[in-house]
Every structure is written in structure tokens, then in C-alpha cells.
Design a protein around this motif. Structure first.
Motif, PDB file in Angstrom:
ATOM      1  N   ASP A  16      68.237  25.726  98.185  1.00  0.00           N
ATOM      2  CA  ASP A  16      67.237  25.064  97.340  1.00  0.00           C
ATOM      3  C   ASP A  16      67.842  24.361  96.141  1.00  0.00           C
ATOM      4  OD1 ASP A  16      68.028  27.437  96.127  1.00  0.00           O
ATOM      5  OD2 ASP A  16      66.078  27.782  95.192  1.00  0.00           O
ATOM      6  N   MET A  17      69.165  24.160  96.152  1.00  0.00           N
ATOM      7  CA  MET A  17      69.837  23.506  95.018  1.00  0.00           C
ATOM      8  C   MET A  17      70.853  22.485  95.496  1.00  0.00           C
ATOM      9  SD  MET A  17      70.715  26.640  92.395  1.00  0.00           S
ATOM     10  CE  MET A  17      69.512  27.904  91.995  1.00  0.00           C
ATOM     11  N   THR A  18      71.104  21.502  94.655  1.00  0.00           N
ATOM     12  CA  THR A  18      72.157  20.530  94.938  1.00  0.00           C
ATOM     13  C   THR A  18      72.719  19.985  93.635  1.00  0.00           C
ATOM     14  OG1 THR A  18      72.709  18.483  96.124  1.00  0.00           O
ATOM     15  CG2 THR A  18      70.558  18.554  95.066  1.00  0.00           C
ATOM     16  N   LEU A  23      72.588  31.627  89.173  1.00  0.00           N
ATOM     17  CA  LEU A  23      71.651  30.972  90.085  1.00  0.00           C
ATOM     18  C   LEU A  23      70.210  31.302  89.712  1.00  0.00           C
ATOM     19  CD1 LEU A  23      73.558  31.624  93.440  1.00  0.00           C
ATOM     20  CD2 LEU A  23      73.363  29.444  92.217  1.00  0.00           C
ATOM     21  N   HIS A  24      69.987  32.554  89.363  1.00  0.00           N
ATOM     22  CA  HIS A  24      68.645  32.945  88.921  1.00  0.00           C
ATOM     23  C   HIS A  24      68.267  32.177  87.655  1.00  0.00           C
ATOM     24  CE1 HIS A  24      65.159  35.366  87.891  1.00  0.00           C
ATOM     25  NE2 HIS A  24      65.693  35.634  86.721  1.00  0.00           N
ATOM     26  N   GLY A  25      69.230  32.046  86.743  1.00  0.00           N
ATOM     27  CA  GLY A  25      68.979  31.330  85.497  1.00  0.00           C
ATOM     28  C   GLY A  25      68.602  29.888  85.735  1.00  0.00           C
ATOM     29  N   ILE A  26      69.275  29.229  86.682  1.00  0.00           N
ATOM     30  CA  ILE A  26      68.958  27.838  87.007  1.00  0.00           C
ATOM     31  C   ILE A  26      67.525  27.734  87.516  1.00  0.00           C
ATOM     32  CG2 ILE A  26      69.472  25.916  88.571  1.00  0.00           C
ATOM     33  CD1 ILE A  26      72.420  26.812  88.446  1.00  0.00           C
ATOM     34  N   ARG A  27      67.144  28.645  88.388  1.00  0.00           N
ATOM     35  CA  ARG A  27      65.788  28.611  88.947  1.00  0.00           C
ATOM     36  C   ARG A  27      64.747  28.871  87.858  1.00  0.00           C
ATOM     37  NH1 ARG A  27      68.678  31.481  93.208  1.00  0.00           N
ATOM     38  NH2 ARG A  27      68.800  30.133  95.056  1.00  0.00           N
ATOM     39  N   VAL A  28      65.057  29.807  86.967  1.00  0.00           N
ATOM     40  CA  VAL A  28      64.124  30.135  85.887  1.00  0.00           C
ATOM     41  C   VAL A  28      63.909  28.933  84.975  1.00  0.00           C
ATOM     42  CG1 VAL A  28      63.909  31.466  83.754  1.00  0.00           C
ATOM     43  CG2 VAL A  28      64.502  32.625  85.882  1.00  0.00           C
ATOM     44  N   VAL A  29      64.996  28.314  84.562  1.00  0.00           N
ATOM     45  CA  VAL A  29      64.899  27.160  83.669  1.00  0.00           C
ATOM     46  C   VAL A  29      64.198  25.995  84.358  1.00  0.00           C
ATOM     47  CG1 VAL A  29      66.251  25.404  82.474  1.00  0.00           C
ATOM     48  CG2 VAL A  29      66.857  27.796  82.216  1.00  0.00           C
ATOM     49  N   ALA A  30      64.514  25.786  85.621  1.00  0.00           N
ATOM     50  CA  ALA A  30      63.879  24.694  86.358  1.00  0.00           C
ATOM     51  C   ALA A  30      62.380  24.912  86.459  1.00  0.00           C
ATOM     52  CB  ALA A  30      64.484  24.588  87.758  1.00  0.00           C
ATOM     53  N   GLY A  31      61.958  26.175  86.596  1.00  0.00           N
ATOM     54  CA  GLY A  31      60.543  26.473  86.694  1.00  0.00           C
ATOM     55  C   GLY A  31      59.847  26.584  85.363  1.00  0.00           C
ATOM     56  N   GLY A  32      60.626  26.751  84.281  1.00  0.00           N
ATOM     57  CA  GLY A  32      60.069  26.834  82.938  1.00  0.00           C
ATOM     58  C   GLY A  32      59.210  28.058  82.697  1.00  0.00           C
ATOM     59  N   GLU A  33      59.449  29.131  83.453  1.00  0.00           N
ATOM     60  CA  GLU A  33      58.570  30.278  83.343  1.00  0.00           C
ATOM     61  C   GLU A  33      59.001  31.311  82.298  1.00  0.00           C
ATOM     62  OE1 GLU A  33      57.686  32.177  86.990  1.00  0.00           O
ATOM     63  OE2 GLU A  33      56.761  30.415  87.903  1.00  0.00           O
ATOM     64  N   GLU A  34      60.288  31.432  82.046  1.00  0.00           N
ATOM     65  CA  GLU A  34      60.728  32.458  81.115  1.00  0.00           C
ATOM     66  C   GLU A  34      62.088  32.097  80.523  1.00  0.00           C
ATOM     67  OE1 GLU A  34      62.870  35.875  83.621  1.00  0.00           O
ATOM     68  OE2 GLU A  34      60.847  35.477  84.344  1.00  0.00           O
ATOM     69  N   LEU A  35      62.415  32.760  79.440  1.00  0.00           N
ATOM     70  CA  LEU A  35      63.701  32.535  78.801  1.00  0.00           C
ATOM     71  C   LEU A  35      64.793  33.300  79.528  1.00  0.00           C
ATOM     72  CD1 LEU A  35      62.659  32.977  75.073  1.00  0.00           C
ATOM     73  CD2 LEU A  35      63.408  30.861  76.139  1.00  0.00           C
ATOM     74  N   ALA A  80      67.771  23.102  73.889  1.00  0.00           N
ATOM     75  CA  ALA A  80      68.182  23.804  75.110  1.00  0.00           C
ATOM     76  C   ALA A  80      67.124  24.828  75.505  1.00  0.00           C
ATOM     77  CB  ALA A  80      69.528  24.501  74.895  1.00  0.00           C
ATOM     78  N   SER A  81      67.052  25.115  76.787  1.00  0.00           N
ATOM     79  CA  SER A  81      66.057  26.060  77.289  1.00  0.00           C
ATOM     80  C   SER A  81      66.620  27.448  77.536  1.00  0.00           C
ATOM     81  CB  SER A  81      65.458  25.531  78.601  1.00  0.00           C
ATOM     82  OG  SER A  81      64.801  24.316  78.394  1.00  0.00           O
ATOM     83  N   GLY A  82      67.911  27.608  77.400  1.00  0.00           N
ATOM     84  CA  GLY A  82      68.501  28.921  77.620  1.00  0.00           C
ATOM     85  C   GLY A  82      69.971  28.953  77.280  1.00  0.00           C
ATOM     86  N   PHE A  83      70.543  30.139  77.358  1.00  0.00           N
ATOM     87  CA  PHE A  83      71.922  30.367  76.951  1.00  0.00           C
ATOM     88  C   PHE A  83      72.534  31.400  77.882  1.00  0.00           C
ATOM     89  CE2 PHE A  83      75.387  30.766  73.958  1.00  0.00           C
ATOM     90  CZ  PHE A  83      75.776  32.099  74.050  1.00  0.00           C
ATOM     91  N   LEU A  84      73.700  31.102  78.417  1.00  0.00           N
ATOM     92  CA  LEU A  84      74.342  32.021  79.345  1.00  0.00           C
ATOM     93  C   LEU A  84      75.857  31.908  79.197  1.00  0.00           C
ATOM     94  CD1 LEU A  84      72.977  33.901  81.432  1.00  0.00           C
ATOM     95  CD2 LEU A  84      73.517  32.204  83.177  1.00  0.00           C
ATOM     96  N   LEU A  85      76.545  33.036  79.273  1.00  0.00           N
ATOM     97  CA  LEU A  85      78.000  33.020  79.213  1.00  0.00           C
ATOM     98  C   LEU A  85      78.576  32.678  80.584  1.00  0.00           C
ATOM     99  CD1 LEU A  85      78.693  36.205  77.049  1.00  0.00           C
ATOM    100  CD2 LEU A  85      78.606  33.816  76.317  1.00  0.00           C
ATOM    101  N   LYS A  86      79.720  32.032  80.586  1.00  0.00           N
ATOM    102  CA  LYS A  86      80.325  31.611  81.839  1.00  0.00           C
ATOM    103  C   LYS A  86      80.766  32.787  82.706  1.00  0.00           C
ATOM    104  CE  LYS A  86      82.118  27.096  80.439  1.00  0.00           C
ATOM    105  NZ  LYS A  86      83.341  26.298  80.193  1.00  0.00           N
ATOM    106  N   ASN A  87      81.006  33.939  82.075  1.00  0.00           N
ATOM    107  CA  ASN A  87      81.467  35.088  82.851  1.00  0.00           C
ATOM    108  C   ASN A  87      80.326  35.916  83.429  1.00  0.00           C
ATOM    109  OD1 ASN A  87      80.472  36.322  80.583  1.00  0.00           O
ATOM    110  ND2 ASN A  87      82.359  37.387  80.021  1.00  0.00           N
ATOM    111  N   THR A  88      79.124  35.353  83.415  1.00  0.00           N
ATOM    112  CA  THR A  88      77.996  36.040  84.024  1.00  0.00           C
ATOM    113  C   THR A  88      78.175  36.089  85.539  1.00  0.00           C
ATOM    114  OG1 THR A  88      75.584  36.148  84.061  1.00  0.00           O
ATOM    115  CG2 THR A  88      76.574  34.004  84.385  1.00  0.00           C
ATOM    116  N   GLU A  89      77.482  37.000  86.183  1.00  0.00           N
ATOM    117  CA  GLU A  89      77.566  37.118  87.634  1.00  0.00           C
ATOM    118  C   GLU A  89      76.950  35.883  88.295  1.00  0.00           C
ATOM    119  OE1 GLU A  89      79.056  39.507  89.432  1.00  0.00           O
ATOM    120  OE2 GLU A  89      79.735  40.351  87.526  1.00  0.00           O
TER     121      GLU A  89
END
Length: 217
Positions: free
Chosen positions: A26-28, A114-126, A100-109
Motif C-alpha cells: 500500500d506504499m510507494t 511503516l505504521h507511522g507513515i500510515r498514521v500520518v497519511a490518515g491524519g488520525e493520531e500523533l 510537521a505532523s510527527g517526529f520519529l527517530l531513525k533507529n526506530t523499528e
């Protein structure tokens, strides 16, 4: 299909993110940029849903890149997720302040990214509610500058929903807390965004803290 633009000055990092993202059905990845200026330019031609934006890049950095994207009316629907190797509040605060809509460290799992991308794209939660809540709490303003009328146009229920969102609750959690339907929760969030002229949920939560709809812990 969620379209993602990657902005990072390290080609190896961009390549790793591209492989991870393109492996999802579901991503590209629609483009790569090595600085904030190129990211903003590519966003206009590729129309991404989400930009993964590194903060420290040579030339035009990520913060300025975010500012340029947010200032462009043609990119109003683009969401930006800050990615950095530096676990310092100042970077996240600067990014949230400019849109910005969110913040994540590069060393995250990988799964969290991927979950973060979906969340931000959907605009449902921080993203990372605890971290984001702590950072936004630092953005509060002096009591003499508080404008309690900011939320006067919201209904009682809308104020309740915004307050719960500011505490880090997702839409699903708000739905359970208030015993309302998921659709009703989304409607309240959407109406609050419109009434308060907030770009996204991050700005909505920032307003809740800055004008003391809730008190930061």
C-alpha cells in the motif's frame, strides 16, 4: 496507495527507506531529495501524501524544507514526518512549530516507521504520543498570553475530544472513553480542525496546550 517522498542527505539511508517502503503493497516512494529545498520542489511535481524529512541536511535543512512545503497552497494535503538521529527536543519542537505532523527517530523499528507513515497519511493520531505530548507541552505560552476564547466556538463534546487527543489518545481510544461511534469521533476532530483553522492534529494538540485547554503534566 500512500505516496512517500524521502528527504535525507545520506544516499544509503534513502536507499534503505526506499526498499522498506516499496516492499509494502500500500506504499510507494515517488522521489528522493538530499536537502529541504529539493524536497519542497519535488513535492510539487510528485504529489506525495507523506514526506519523510531529515532535520540536519546541508544547505537548506529539514526545518526550512517543512516551512516551504507548509507555505505552498498546492501542498496543503501533504503530511510531514520528521526523521532524525538526534534525540533532542529542540529539533522536534522546531518541526512541529512549522507544521510537521510527527517526529520519529531513525533507529526506530521498521514496523513502527511503516505504521507511522500510515498514521500520518490518515491524519488520525500523533506519532509517539508520549514524546510528542512532552514536546508540545514545552511549547506552552505564558499565562498572560493565554486566550481562553480560542475554544469558545467548539461544542462541549468537541472540547472533550480535543482534550483527549491532546493527552495522546488515538481516535479508537477516544471512541471508547466517550462511548461514541468511530465516525462521530472523526467528525468531532474534523470540525475542531476546521473551526480552529488547524492544519492537522499536531497543531490542534499544540493549541490545546498553548491555551490551556488542558494543563501539561
Amino acid at each position: 496507495m500512500i505516496k512517500v517522498l524521502i528527504a535525507d542527505d545520506q544516499a544509503l539511508v534513502r536507499g534503505g527507506f526506499r526498499v522498506l517502503i516499496d516492499s509494502e503493497p500500500d506504499m510507494t516512494v515517488v522521489g528522493e531529495a538530499s536537502d529541504g529545498a529539493t524536497a519542497a520542489e519535488l513535492a510539487r511535481t510528485t504529489g506525495p501524501d507523506v514526506i519523510l524529512m531529515d532535520v540536519q541536511m546541508p544547505g537548506v535543512d529539514g526545518i526550512e524544507g517543512i516551512r516551504r512545503v507548509v507555505a505552498d497552497p498546492a501542498l496543503a494535503g501533504v503530511r510531514i514526518l520528521i526523521l532524525t538521529t538526534f534525540d533532542e527536543d529542540e529539533y522536534a519542537i522546531a518541526g512541529l512549530r512549522v507544521g510537521a505532523s510527527g517526529f520519529l527517530l531513525k533507529n526506530t523499528e521498521p514496523e513502527q516507521l511503516l505504521h507511522g507513515i500510515r498514521v500520518v497519511a490518515g491524519g488520525e493520531e500523533l506519532l509517539s504520543p508520549g514524546l510528542t505530548r512532552r514536546l508540545i507541552a514545552r511549547m506552552t505560552i505564558p499565562s498572560t498570553a493565554i486566550n481562553h476564547d480560542v475554544f469558545a466556538q467548539l461544542t462541549t463534546r468537541e472540547r472533550e475530544v480535543v482534550a483527549l487527543a491532546a493527552q495522546g489518545l488515538s481516535n479508537e481510544e477516544i471512541t471508547r472513553e466517550l462511548v461514541i461511534s468511530p465516525a462521530t469521533t472523526k467528525t468531532h476532530i474534523s470540525r475542531a480542525l476546521t473551526k480552529l483553522d488547524a492544519r492537522d492534529r499536531a497543531q490542534l494538540v499544540a493549541l490545546a496546550y498553548r491555551h490551556r485547554l488542558i494543563e501539561p503534566s
